[in-house]
Every structure is written in C-alpha cells, then in structure tokens.
Design a protein around this motif. Structure first.
Motif: not given
Length: 138
Positions: A85-103
C-alpha cells in the motif's frame, strides 16, 4: 511497445471524492496503475498508465480525517492477502492505494519441456557430434 502503453488523465474537484474513487477503481479493473496523484488547490489531478506487460492489480479508497483506525484495519486486511500500500495524505483525509503483482502464468508442463528441448539445441548437437566421433573412430 509504445503502441501498447496508454495514458488516462482526469481532474476531479475536491467534492468529487466518490466519483474519483469509482473512476479509478474502474480503470484499475482494466489494468491501469497510478502514474501521478496530486492534490491541487481546486481538486485532484490523476494520471494513469496501462502497460499490458506489467501485471499489477490496484485499488484505491478515500478515508476522511478521524477514520485512521478504519484505514488501518482495511490496510491490515489487504496486507494479509499480499497487497502492498501507499498512503497519500491530502487536506481532507487520505487516499490509500493498494497494489499487488500478479504471478506470471506459466505454460503447461508439456509445453515447458518442449521449450527446454528446443532451447538446448546446442547440447543435442554436441552430444550427436561426440557420439558420431566415438562411433566412427573405433
């Protein structure tokens, strides 16, 4: 390769949180990943990139300030399933991006063996030459 790669850019106002989340997840289902996610004074700018050779699953979710515990639980549940995951803090909260690579999907075993035999042609050639040398020098 340049023909295969596609970019999608979009601007969202600050009020379009759910529209942005839906648009991003829709494109993530098609195989896009985030290239740029920036907060501007009037909204958010997002640029996505699609590369068919890059096997990645991505999802995004917005959490308002004060929802940190819920965010932690969501990230923890996804982490157990091998998501990063990556968390992108912004003024009103947080955008959380999750990712995984396919085998990578491997071909069937029979096809793998055939590929090995073809790739080892030089070994077959050396063996044949050695056998021929031994046979004819008796």
């Amino acid at each position: 390769m340049a023909e295969k790669v596609h970019f999608r850019s979009h601007f969202f106002t600050k009020e379009e949180i759910r529209e942005k989340e839906d648009w991003l997840n829709e494109h993530f289902n098609r195989g896009y990943v985030i290239s740029t996610l920036s907060e501007l004074e009037s909204g958010y700018f997002v640029q996505l990139v699609y590369d068919p050779d890059h096997h990645m699953h991505t999802r995004i979710r917005f959490f308002h300030h004060g929802m940190e515990e819920t965010m932690d639980q969501w990230v923890t549940s996804k982490h157990e399933d091998a998501w990063s995951h990556d968390v992108h803090p912004v003024t009103g909260g947080y955008w959380v991006v999750i990712y995984r690579e396919n085998a990578e999907k491997l071909p069937p075993v029979s096809q793998l063996l055939l590929i090995q035999f073809v790739e080892l042609w030089w070994l077959w050639l050396l063996g044949t030459l050695l056998f021929a040398f031994l046979y004819f020098t008796k």
